[in-house]
Design a protein around this motif. Sequence first.
Motif, PDB file in Angstrom:
ATOM      1  N   GLY A   1      51.575  39.043  36.395  1.00 30.95           N
ATOM      2  CA  GLY A   1      50.249  39.216  36.992  1.00 30.95           C
ATOM      3  C   GLY A   1      49.325  38.047  36.690  1.00 30.95           C
ATOM      4  N   LEU A   2      49.433  37.506  35.476  1.00 33.65           N
ATOM      5  CA  LEU A   2      48.642  36.308  35.150  1.00 33.65           C
ATOM      6  C   LEU A   2      49.050  35.166  36.078  1.00 33.65           C
TER       7      LEU A   2
ATOM      8  N   VAL B   1      47.327  44.591  36.638  1.00 32.87           N
ATOM      9  CA  VAL B   1      46.541  44.530  35.392  1.00 32.87           C
ATOM     10  C   VAL B   1      46.558  43.090  34.862  1.00 32.87           C
ATOM     11  N   GLY B   2      47.713  42.450  34.915  1.00 37.01           N
ATOM     12  CA  GLY B   2      47.802  41.047  34.487  1.00 37.01           C
ATOM     13  C   GLY B   2      46.908  40.156  35.333  1.00 37.01           C
ATOM     14  N   ALA B   3      46.882  40.416  36.638  1.00 30.56           N
ATOM     15  CA  ALA B   3      46.021  39.623  37.519  1.00 30.56           C
ATOM     16  C   ALA B   3      44.548  39.836  37.165  1.00 30.56           C
TER      17      ALA B   3
ATOM     18  N   LEU C   1      52.706  42.182  33.146  1.00 30.42           N
ATOM     19  CA  LEU C   1      51.370  41.634  32.871  1.00 30.42           C
ATOM     20  C   LEU C   1      51.411  40.105  32.975  1.00 30.42           C
TER      21      LEU C   1
ATOM     22  N   PHE D   1      43.477  40.558  34.100  1.00 33.36           N
ATOM     23  CA  PHE D   1      43.290  39.744  32.880  1.00 33.36           C
ATOM     24  C   PHE D   1      43.050  38.290  33.277  1.00 33.36           C
ATOM     25  N   GLY D   2      43.733  37.875  34.328  1.00 31.51           N
ATOM     26  CA  GLY D   2      43.668  36.476  34.761  1.00 31.51           C
ATOM     27  C   GLY D   2      42.470  36.158  35.647  1.00 31.51           C
TER      28      GLY D   2
END
Lengths: 331, 455
Positions: free
Chosen positions: A134-135, B197-199, A131, B201-202
Amino acid sequence: MAARKTTKKSNISAEELTGYYRDMLLIRRFEEKAGQLYGMGLIGGFCHLYIGQEAVVVGLEAATEEGDKRITSYRDHGHMLACGMEPGGVMAELTGREGGLSKGKGGSMHMFSKEKHFYGGHGIVGAQVPLGAGLAFADKYKENGRVTFTYFGDGAANQGQVYETFNMAALWDLPVVFVIENNQYAMGTAQKRSTSTPDLWTRGAAFGIAGEAVDGMDVLAVKAASEKAIAHCRAGKGPYILEVKTYRYRGHSMSDPAKYRTREEVQKVREEKDAIEHVRDLLLQGGHATEDKLKAIDKEIKAVVNQAADFARESPEPALDELWTDIYAEA
Amino acid sequence: MATEILMPALSPTMEEGTLAKWLVNEGDTVSSGDILAEIETDKATMEFEAVDEGVIGKILIAEGTEGVKVNTAIAILVEDGEEVPAEAPAAATAEPAPAAAPAPVAAAAAPAPAAPDTDSSPDWPEGTAMKSQTVREALRDAMAEEMRGDEDVYLMGEEVAEYQGAYKVSQGLLDEFGAKRVIDTPITEHGFAGIAVGAAFGGLKPIVEFMTFNFAMQAIDHIINSAAKTLYMSGGQMGAPMVFRGPNGAAARVAAQHSQDYAAWYMHVPGLKVAMPYSASDAKGLLKSAIRDPNPVIFLENEILYGRAFDVPVMDDFTIPFGKARIWREGSDVTIVSFGIGMQYALEAADKLAEDGISAEVIDLRTLRPVDTGTVIKSIMKTNRCVTVEEGWPRASVGNYISSVIMQEAFDWLDAPVINCTGKDVPMPYAANLEKHALITTDEVIGAVKQVTYR
């Protein structure tokens, strides 16, 4: 008191050191209060305290800029306080109240703040690692120069998804700092009983990821490492691994009987390595602060924590119709 | 000021415990973190630490005492030099939390009105030009149109870029959008689903292609724990606007590990939306809606249907809303409810039944979360009989859920028990004859209809 390592940093200002002292003390006092409220039955379920590890988040946060992101596991209270989230909102989430950061629906392990770029609070060991990458993927896609701190423990470091993520983060040069908070115990399993190699940061080598180990009980050393890691990511060189060697004084969660280590082992770290005492010594020995000044800070922090606890007790339980909200975003 | 030290709760379930041992004596000075006592809970013996600093003024509960209730005062802490208050405090009672505001809505779902209000508007305006297109082409067009319209939409998955898609669904997308937005991943479903999923969130809107949903079991923790639950856990602060798509269910002769239908699994999860289209127009219209939706959407395609052609409306921006079933065929004797490839058996059965003089109404649910049970109920009020058709396993199937809704909302209209036609309760076999037998067949649907119509 036993001899404690003191980092000689001549260029450190009184203001900066005092700031670290204050930030670390806030986390410790907050967590002690959380432990107390748990004991009184005001906090339920799982509650993982950060006591002992304060220098890790405070040192890392000291090098970040506005817009940088952070994500961590369920041992998350310290990270939230260190990035400036309201102690009252955090504590009220622990007590499951309307005033909590997730309106009482997340609890200790699941809190978030879009404003502070804090992306949780994740309860599945290791899940925050992809996650977090991914950010960083989103930031790279948007070319905004931001860096993401992805925290995980020595236990999570054995999860397969961590290595899937290392591979892709390196392959795609993602601006992510993987922070391995090595507190030496995965729940009750000592690192040497669970992990084939002692230096977790070296595991990045298989993927060409640079990294280093740092003394997590020394806030100044952590900050210096954080600066280096951030510079690496911002320069477009891809991910970086920081293995921060730290120690958790309390149990894994509140219901940990602590049979896997001796009381003496914990006591020895507290006496010889405590991160807050270390900064306290630096402040006093360097003539940056007087005992009276530090006492005043202690008092001030205590007041902040008590206020947070009062808010967390007085805030009402969430309205029952909250059960049915936030399941779907409006299309 | 004197404060009480209370018997702590030391586990999520502890209500009382044994004060096994005091590690401090009256008159001892303690500071926060010092261990005061050992307490036996229902699970273990735990150390109990001091929170506040002070002097142990009085020990109220002797060591060895069993059954000490949580929140009972066990000692009194005073400041240095302070007297212990004369009157020992009574056992504290747990402080009640301030009451919540009364709930303005009832928790239980209200019974549906006699005739449900359903959206039966046409999916496209009358007179719209149509063209024949395969499901595969329709899916690609949906992605291309949405990627043209929104820079934050990108596609990632195994073989989606240079290979042009394992099933050629993403054909041409790399050429048009480049490697930044059409991304080949390593074969690591767990990892890349988590990164997507992180992307999300971002702030991005990822489309994740699974080569098959069978492989998404590797990633299901991120689909459910990370994508579906975060909006709720964050009190509405952040969620995962994204699509997980790919072929689902049996293809042909690929055996047990590549042939499972996950419709019922994902339909189970609050926080997810689930679509399972049959036709090319629904594939296109629903995928465009899915990409725009601010929630995580599971988009279940079917390999056998990829090459099938259907009429698709020629429109600049054609979408189908979630939660609106489609009546493929009107009828009066029985309602056949299906979705995805199950529609193939349902429609074939309806054709054959017509030859026998049985008029079947065939409903395609199209989306399973939300699911348009209103259209089903309305139909049953007319036909009084229902058969559901799906390829998945029989236990806890989509048909089971639909039957339960029918029982609650249209019991008085039923003239026969609802029958769920499903795949057989076995892992998918490889042998051609066994595989055919394991899948639902048109004959089984016809047999079920004859049973509910007593023919």
